[in-house]
Design an enzyme around this catalytic site. Structure first.
Site, PDB file in Angstrom:
ATOM      1  N   GLY A 285       0.783  -1.229   0.000  1.00 43.38           N
ATOM      2  CA  GLY A 285       0.000   0.000   0.000  1.00 43.38           C
ATOM      3  C   GLY A 285       0.817   1.282   0.000  1.00 43.38           C
TER       4      GLY A 285
ATOM      5  N   HIS B 155       3.893   1.373  -7.918  1.00 41.99           N
ATOM      6  CA  HIS B 155       2.775   0.429  -7.776  1.00 41.99           C
ATOM      7  C   HIS B 155       1.822   0.557  -8.967  1.00 41.99           C
ATOM      8  CE1 HIS B 155       3.737   1.308  -3.382  1.00 41.99           C
ATOM      9  NE2 HIS B 155       3.873   0.010  -3.433  1.00 41.99           N
TER      10      HIS B 155
ATOM     11  N   GLN C 218       7.525  -9.739   7.648  1.00 40.16           N
ATOM     12  CA  GLN C 218       8.725  -9.377   6.904  1.00 40.16           C
ATOM     13  C   GLN C 218       9.442  -8.166   7.498  1.00 40.16           C
ATOM     14  OE1 GLN C 218       6.295  -8.718   3.248  1.00 40.16           O
ATOM     15  NE2 GLN C 218       7.759  -7.091   2.818  1.00 40.16           N
TER      16      GLN C 218
ATOM     17  N   GLY D 228       8.219  -5.407  -8.912  1.00 34.14           N
ATOM     18  CA  GLY D 228       9.064  -4.315  -9.399  1.00 34.14           C
ATOM     19  C   GLY D 228      10.542  -4.651  -9.296  1.00 34.14           C
TER      20      GLY D 228
ATOM     21  N   LYS E 234      12.751  -2.654  -8.609  1.00 33.46           N
ATOM     22  CA  LYS E 234      13.297  -1.879  -7.489  1.00 33.46           C
ATOM     23  C   LYS E 234      13.731  -2.821  -6.364  1.00 33.46           C
ATOM     24  CE  LYS E 234      12.585   1.208  -3.960  1.00 33.46           C
ATOM     25  NZ  LYS E 234      11.955   0.339  -2.983  1.00 33.46           N
ATOM     26  N   ASP E 235      12.915  -3.864  -6.112  1.00 33.85           N
ATOM     27  CA  ASP E 235      13.263  -4.873  -5.117  1.00 33.85           C
ATOM     28  C   ASP E 235      13.830  -6.087  -5.853  1.00 33.85           C
ATOM     29  OD1 ASP E 235      11.954  -3.733  -2.470  1.00 33.85           O
ATOM     30  OD2 ASP E 235      10.599  -3.328  -4.124  1.00 33.85           O
TER      31      ASP E 235
ATOM     32  N   SER F  78       7.430   3.843  -0.877  1.00 32.85           N
ATOM     33  CA  SER F  78       6.508   4.349   0.149  1.00 32.85           C
ATOM     34  C   SER F  78       7.298   4.988   1.287  1.00 32.85           C
ATOM     35  CB  SER F  78       5.646   3.201   0.687  1.00 32.85           C
ATOM     36  OG  SER F  78       4.991   2.546  -0.381  1.00 32.85           O
ATOM     37  N   ARG F  79       8.494   4.459   1.539  1.00 30.97           N
ATOM     38  CA  ARG F  79       9.310   4.976   2.654  1.00 30.97           C
ATOM     39  C   ARG F  79       9.912   6.349   2.363  1.00 30.97           C
ATOM     40  NH1 ARG F  79      10.572  -0.837   3.476  1.00 30.97           N
ATOM     41  NH2 ARG F  79       9.847  -1.357   5.566  1.00 30.97           N
TER      42      ARG F  79
HETATM   43  P1  AMP Z   1       5.708  -2.549  -1.663  1.00 28.60           P
HETATM   44  O1  AMP Z   1       4.339  -1.991  -1.491  1.00 28.60           O
HETATM   45  O2  AMP Z   1       6.806  -1.579  -1.369  1.00 28.60           O
HETATM   46  O3  AMP Z   1       5.896  -3.892  -1.000  1.00 28.60           O
HETATM   47  O4  AMP Z   1       5.877  -2.842  -3.222  1.00 28.60           O
HETATM   48  C1  AMP Z   1       4.916  -3.579  -3.941  1.00 28.60           C
HETATM   49  C2  AMP Z   1       5.469  -3.885  -5.314  1.00 28.60           C
HETATM   50  O5  AMP Z   1       5.764  -2.653  -5.980  1.00 28.60           O
HETATM   51  C3  AMP Z   1       6.781  -4.697  -5.274  1.00 28.60           C
HETATM   52  O6  AMP Z   1       6.781  -5.643  -6.326  1.00 28.60           O
HETATM   53  C4  AMP Z   1       7.810  -3.640  -5.498  1.00 28.60           C
HETATM   54  O7  AMP Z   1       8.995  -4.138  -6.101  1.00 28.60           O
HETATM   55  C5  AMP Z   1       7.095  -2.701  -6.446  1.00 28.60           C
HETATM   56  N1  AMP Z   1       7.700  -1.362  -6.413  1.00 28.60           N
HETATM   57  C6  AMP Z   1       7.969  -0.610  -5.314  1.00 28.60           C
HETATM   58  N2  AMP Z   1       8.583   0.535  -5.679  1.00 28.60           N
HETATM   59  C7  AMP Z   1       8.706   0.496  -7.033  1.00 28.60           C
HETATM   60  C8  AMP Z   1       9.243   1.382  -8.012  1.00 28.60           C
HETATM   61  N3  AMP Z   1       9.800   2.561  -7.686  1.00 28.60           N
HETATM   62  N4  AMP Z   1       9.195   1.006  -9.300  1.00 28.60           N
HETATM   63  C9  AMP Z   1       8.658  -0.191  -9.665  1.00 28.60           C
HETATM   64  N5  AMP Z   1       8.124  -1.059  -8.798  1.00 28.60           N
HETATM   65  C10 AMP Z   1       8.139  -0.718  -7.499  1.00 28.60           C
END
Ligand code: AMP
Length: 286
Positions: free
Chosen positions: A31, A37, A61, A151, A153-154, A190-191
């Site tokens: 979220g 996202h 996690q 993503g 990114k991770d 998000s951070r």
């Molecule tokens: P999170 O909500 O941070 O757990 O991320 C949910 C999904 O969004 C994960 O697959 C992340 O790798 C992806 N995501 C987070 N930040 C980015 C970004 N800047 N670009 C592309 N995907 C992202």
């Protein structure tokens, strides 16, 4: 867009599309949506008949002392953004729905993939990824998508999930989409909401340093030690002490000393104020 909380509601909402043989895409998230996202949701929309987004801030996690309690949340805004991005079904389960009291099963991917790139292993490393793979396996079983979107990114998370899917024979295609960045290059997260204006300005050095390392590699630098040292130097000059800067094979995360024609992941993690930021570039020699 339909919003559901329980697994029973989720199952019911997906019964008809599944019966009709529609293609279901899943975007797992925690979220506080940003363009990263939303790009996954739109990407899913281009390829799937039904886009499901899960929104769950997964407690297992987070390490002790991490930001579980203060992780940014805004369900109403997220629901609006998801609807605008064309999401069909938003699933926001409660923790009790996901982890009943006697929950006792976990999914572990080998430490060769989960015990690396963890400058502070007590916070990240295998226990973090155990939380990730266990929740993602559950999400996969509940939604049963044909395609799941993550993503770049991770990057390590994507490698770990791809391995889990292969090893446990989930009949799911994993798609990893590019990192979405702010205009100045900072990877959206998000951070980033934790950053003060001054920290936000400093944080851009992560992407800048990775970008210059990528350029150096394209211009012929072969030694990953030199690339890593250059990134570390740029970060330190900006007053940032990295948790790690490492070059690893982009597919199996083994260490790489010389660029060798295979895609290499150059990854960085650093604490900036309250935010633990990560970023990476894939130096693709192909
Ligand atoms: P999170 O909500 O941070 O757990 O991320 C949910 C999904 O969004 C994960 O697959 C992340 O790798 C992806 N995501 C987070 N930040 C980015 C970004 N800047 N670009 C592309 N995907 C992202």
């Amino acid at each position: 867009m339909n919003t559901v909380r329980t697994k029973a509601e989720l199952r019911e909402a997906l019964a008809e599309p599944r019966r009709q043989g529609q293609r279901i895409g899943l975007v797992p998230t925690m979220g506080y949506f940003h363009e990263g996202h939303l790009s996954l949701m739109r990407g899913a929309g281009e390829e799937c008949d039904v886009v499901v987004v899960s929104l769950f801030v997964n407690p297992t996690q987070f390490g002790p002392g991490e930001d579980l309690g203060s992780y940014p949340r805004d369900e109403d805004r997220d629901a609006e953004l998801a609807a605008l991005a064309g999401v069909d079904l938003l699933w926001m389960p409660d923790a009790e729905e996901v982890y009943p009291e006697d929950f006792s099963t976990t999914v572990d991917v080998d430490a060769a993939l989960t015990g690396v790139l963890d400058g502070a292993p007590e916070r990240r490393g295998p226990s973090h990824f155990r939380g990730v793979t266990t929740i993602v396996a559950k999400l996969f079983n509940c939604v049963q998508p044909q395609i799941a979107y993550f993503g770049r990114k991770d990057a390590q998370q994507a490698v770990v999930i791809e391995r889990m899917v292969r090893d446990l024979d989930f009949p799911i295609e994993v798609k990893v989409l590019p990192t979405v960045r702010d205009k100045d290059g900072l990877a959206l997260s998000s951070r980033n909401a934790y950053l003060s204006a001054e920290q936000r300005e400093r944080a851009v050095v992560l992407s800048r340093a990775l970008e210059s390392a990528g350029r150096a590699a394209r211009e012929g630098e072969r030694s990953t030690a030199s690339l890593v040292a250059a990134v570390e130097g740029e970060l330190r000059n900006a007053g940032i002490d990295p948790e790690y800067v490492e070059a690893r094979d982009a597919e199996d995360l083994t260490p790489v000393t010389e660029l060798n024609g295979r895609p290499v992941l150059l990854a960085v993690a650093a604490q900036v104020g309250r935010a633990r930021l990560i970023d990476n570039v894939v130096i693709d020699q192909g």
